[in-house]
Design a protein around this motif. Structure first.
Motif, PDB file in Angstrom:
ATOM      1  N   ALA A 175      -9.181  -2.945  -7.629  1.00 23.14           N
ATOM      2  CA  ALA A 175     -10.214  -1.889  -7.332  1.00 23.14           C
ATOM      3  C   ALA A 175      -9.759  -0.418  -6.975  1.00 23.14           C
ATOM      4  N   TYR A 176      -8.925  -0.786  -6.145  1.00 23.51           N
ATOM      5  CA  TYR A 176      -8.224   0.470  -5.395  1.00 23.51           C
ATOM      6  C   TYR A 176      -7.391   1.292  -6.771  1.00 23.51           C
ATOM      7  N   LEU A 177      -6.552   0.566  -7.421  1.00 24.92           N
ATOM      8  CA  LEU A 177      -5.867   1.109  -8.524  1.00 24.92           C
ATOM      9  C   LEU A 177      -6.723   1.734  -9.230  1.00 24.92           C
ATOM     10  N   ARG A 178      -7.826   0.911  -9.857  1.00 21.42           N
ATOM     11  CA  ARG A 178      -8.723   1.394 -10.877  1.00 21.42           C
ATOM     12  C   ARG A 178      -9.279   2.817 -10.422  1.00 21.42           C
ATOM     13  N   HIS A 179      -9.948   2.725  -9.076  1.00 20.64           N
ATOM     14  CA  HIS A 179     -10.359   3.918  -8.492  1.00 20.64           C
ATOM     15  C   HIS A 179      -9.511   5.146  -8.675  1.00 20.64           C
ATOM     16  N   ALA A 180      -8.309   4.967  -8.039  1.00 18.23           N
ATOM     17  CA  ALA A 180      -7.320   5.909  -7.988  1.00 18.23           C
ATOM     18  C   ALA A 180      -6.909   6.673  -9.368  1.00 18.23           C
ATOM     19  N   HIS A 181      -7.024   5.793 -10.219  1.00 23.26           N
ATOM     20  CA  HIS A 181      -6.750   5.856 -11.849  1.00 23.26           C
ATOM     21  C   HIS A 181      -7.574   6.792 -12.299  1.00 23.26           C
ATOM     22  N   ASP A 182      -9.066   6.546 -12.142  1.00 19.02           N
ATOM     23  CA  ASP A 182     -10.186   6.805 -12.940  1.00 19.02           C
ATOM     24  C   ASP A 182     -10.551   8.284 -12.085  1.00 19.02           C
ATOM     25  N   GLY A 183     -10.410   8.311 -10.856  1.00 17.36           N
ATOM     26  CA  GLY A 183     -10.966   9.497 -10.059  1.00 17.36           C
ATOM     27  C   GLY A 183     -12.422   9.246  -9.926  1.00 17.36           C
ATOM     28  N   MET A 197       0.878  -1.350  -0.008  1.00 18.20           N
ATOM     29  CA  MET A 197       0.046   0.102   0.139  1.00 18.20           C
ATOM     30  C   MET A 197       0.802   1.238  -0.049  1.00 18.20           C
ATOM     31  N   ARG A 198       1.988   1.314   0.638  1.00 12.28           N
ATOM     32  CA  ARG A 198       3.058   2.594   0.726  1.00 12.28           C
ATOM     33  C   ARG A 198       3.409   2.718  -0.533  1.00 12.28           C
ATOM     34  N   ALA A 199       3.975   1.650  -1.410  1.00 11.20           N
ATOM     35  CA  ALA A 199       4.357   1.921  -2.701  1.00 11.20           C
ATOM     36  C   ALA A 199       3.267   2.564  -3.739  1.00 11.20           C
ATOM     37  N   VAL A 200       1.999   1.772  -3.454  1.00 14.60           N
ATOM     38  CA  VAL A 200       0.834   2.333  -4.293  1.00 14.60           C
ATOM     39  C   VAL A 200       0.550   3.914  -4.059  1.00 14.60           C
ATOM     40  N   ASN A 201       0.464   4.091  -2.887  1.00 13.45           N
ATOM     41  CA  ASN A 201       0.189   5.475  -2.273  1.00 13.45           C
ATOM     42  C   ASN A 201       1.423   6.653  -2.640  1.00 13.45           C
ATOM     43  N   ARG A 202       2.394   6.113  -2.971  1.00 13.87           N
ATOM     44  CA  ARG A 202       3.816   7.122  -3.510  1.00 13.87           C
ATOM     45  C   ARG A 202       3.709   7.099  -4.952  1.00 13.87           C
ATOM     46  N   ASP A 203       2.760   6.607  -5.685  1.00 15.17           N
ATOM     47  CA  ASP A 203       2.559   6.273  -7.230  1.00 15.17           C
ATOM     48  C   ASP A 203       3.832   5.520  -7.473  1.00 15.17           C
ATOM     49  N   ASP A 204       4.087   4.452  -6.959  1.00 14.56           N
ATOM     50  CA  ASP A 204       5.012   3.536  -7.491  1.00 14.56           C
ATOM     51  C   ASP A 204       4.406   2.286  -7.684  1.00 14.56           C
ATOM     52  N   PRO A 205       3.444   1.927  -8.518  1.00 17.72           N
ATOM     53  CA  PRO A 205       2.693   0.690  -8.743  1.00 17.72           C
ATOM     54  C   PRO A 205       3.835  -0.572  -9.162  1.00 17.72           C
ATOM     55  N   GLU A 206       4.767  -0.199  -9.896  1.00 21.13           N
ATOM     56  CA  GLU A 206       5.634  -1.235 -10.200  1.00 21.13           C
ATOM     57  C   GLU A 206       6.373  -1.956  -8.852  1.00 21.13           C
ATOM     58  N   GLU A 207       6.799  -1.025  -7.896  1.00 21.69           N
ATOM     59  CA  GLU A 207       7.386  -1.724  -6.833  1.00 21.69           C
ATOM     60  C   GLU A 207       6.096  -2.309  -5.970  1.00 21.69           C
ATOM     61  N   ALA A 208       5.015  -2.088  -5.956  1.00 25.33           N
ATOM     62  CA  ALA A 208       3.860  -2.625  -5.512  1.00 25.33           C
ATOM     63  C   ALA A 208       3.900  -4.023  -6.153  1.00 25.33           C
ATOM     64  N   PHE A 209       3.731  -4.164  -7.376  1.00 25.54           N
ATOM     65  CA  PHE A 209       3.620  -5.475  -8.031  1.00 25.54           C
ATOM     66  C   PHE A 209       4.809  -6.319  -7.594  1.00 25.54           C
ATOM     67  N   ARG A 210       6.035  -5.521  -7.617  1.00 26.09           N
ATOM     68  CA  ARG A 210       7.223  -6.723  -7.391  1.00 26.09           C
ATOM     69  C   ARG A 210       6.899  -7.159  -5.952  1.00 26.09           C
ATOM     70  N   ILE A 211       6.517  -6.525  -5.015  1.00 26.03           N
ATOM     71  CA  ILE A 211       6.372  -7.133  -3.603  1.00 26.03           C
ATOM     72  C   ILE A 211       5.342  -8.041  -3.658  1.00 26.03           C
ATOM     73  N   VAL A 212       4.282  -7.893  -4.431  1.00 25.24           N
ATOM     74  CA  VAL A 212       3.276  -8.960  -4.707  1.00 25.24           C
ATOM     75  C   VAL A 212       3.870 -10.081  -5.136  1.00 25.24           C
ATOM     76  N   ASP A 213       4.607 -10.171  -6.122  1.00 24.40           N
ATOM     77  CA  ASP A 213       5.386 -11.215  -6.946  1.00 24.40           C
ATOM     78  C   ASP A 213       6.179 -11.813  -5.908  1.00 24.40           C
ATOM     79  N   GLU A 214       6.799 -11.343  -5.163  1.00 19.55           N
ATOM     80  CA  GLU A 214       7.842 -11.875  -4.256  1.00 19.55           C
ATOM     81  C   GLU A 214       6.981 -12.824  -3.069  1.00 19.55           C
ATOM     82  N   SER A 215       5.814 -12.131  -2.626  1.00 22.49           N
ATOM     83  CA  SER A 215       4.862 -12.927  -1.808  1.00 22.49           C
ATOM     84  C   SER A 215       4.464 -14.345  -2.529  1.00 22.49           C
ATOM     85  N   HIS A 216       4.036 -14.053  -3.694  1.00 18.55           N
ATOM     86  CA  HIS A 216       3.637 -15.189  -4.509  1.00 18.55           C
ATOM     87  C   HIS A 216       4.675 -16.341  -4.676  1.00 18.55           C
ATOM     88  N   ALA A 217       5.922 -15.895  -4.777  1.00 17.56           N
ATOM     89  CA  ALA A 217       6.995 -16.609  -5.048  1.00 17.56           C
ATOM     90  C   ALA A 217       7.349 -17.395  -3.760  1.00 17.56           C
TER      91      ALA A 217
END
Length: 246
Positions: A237-245, A76-96
């Protein structure tokens, strides 16, 4: 013209808190931790939240069961600082990590299947009543006696000493534990990873009682995988909401 997602549909802290059975202090703490975007303020300095914050809170709470509190916070911190790539990396590591945990469970199950309960080398001149000496056991496993001594130092086996000769004597439980350790070592697992499993086998009184523990392990991994799916849906849903406004 798009609405500002930070100001559209004003919500109070209590509105967010009640939806999830939280306290208003918990909502403020989440904001301070960067889990929620910064709140708006009224002319009198009171916090105001928007639907964006509601989506952020729902996403975080959905991420926690699958990823854990710390990892969910980092996402969530990564998303909120507008760094979705970092958020996705963290998600990927957790899945791994979940995949690695599944492989560990499979290796444990294979090791347990390969073991013959109570199997021990046939008695010979190097055996002692109620057990076997280090040489025959090492030969049965295809390892060096020094390896068995190393496993002893790591707590994987606990042979007794023959009172006449002082030699190590491995009882049936030691043979079982050595066989399990050998299978897991062949699978690439470190001694410090094997030790907790050996302790569980001992506590359970043998291999058979571990069936319930293995079923529980499977259930927990399945629940974690399902929770990750639910968390991904809320995060999307959160990412879409933040993007669409809206």
């Amino acid at each position: 013209m798009r609405q500002n997602p930070q100001t559209a549909g004003r919500l109070r802290p209590i509105d967010l808190a009640r939806r999830h059975g939280l306290s208003t202090q918990a909502v403020r703490n989440y904001e301070a931790a960067g889990i929620l975007p910064a709140a708006g303020r009224t002319a009198h300095g009171y916090r105001t939240y928007a639907p964006l914050h509601a989506h952020a809170l729902a996403a975080f709470l959905a991420l926690v069961p699958g990823h854990g509190h710390g990892t969910a916070t980092s996402i969530m911190r990564a998303v909120n600082r507008d760094d979705p790539e970092e958020a996705f990396r963290i998600v990927d590591e957790s899945h791994a990590q979940l995949l690695e945990d599944r492989r560990t469970l499979q290796a444990v199950e294979r090791a347990l299947r390969d073991l013959e309960p109570g199997a021990a080398p046939a008695p010979d001149d190097a055996s002692s009543p109620g057990g076997v000496f280090v040489g025959p056991l090492a030969g049965k496993l295809g390892v060096r006696p020094a390896t068995l001594r190393k496993w002893e130092h790591a707590g994987l086996v606990t042979p007794r000493r023959d009172p006449r000769t002082g030699y190590r004597v491995y009882a049936d439980a030691d043979v079982r534990d050595a066989g399990l350790a050998h299978q897991l070592r062949r699978g690439g697992y470190r001694l410090e990873q094997i030790a907790p499993l050996i302790a569980q086998v001992r506590a359970a009184g043998g291999l058979e009682p571990l069936a319930a523990a293995l079923r529980d392990w499977h259930a927990r991994l399945a629940a974690r995988g399902r929770a990750m799916l639910a968390g991904a849906a809320e995060l999307d849903a959160y990412l879409r909401h933040a993007h669409d406004g809206h």
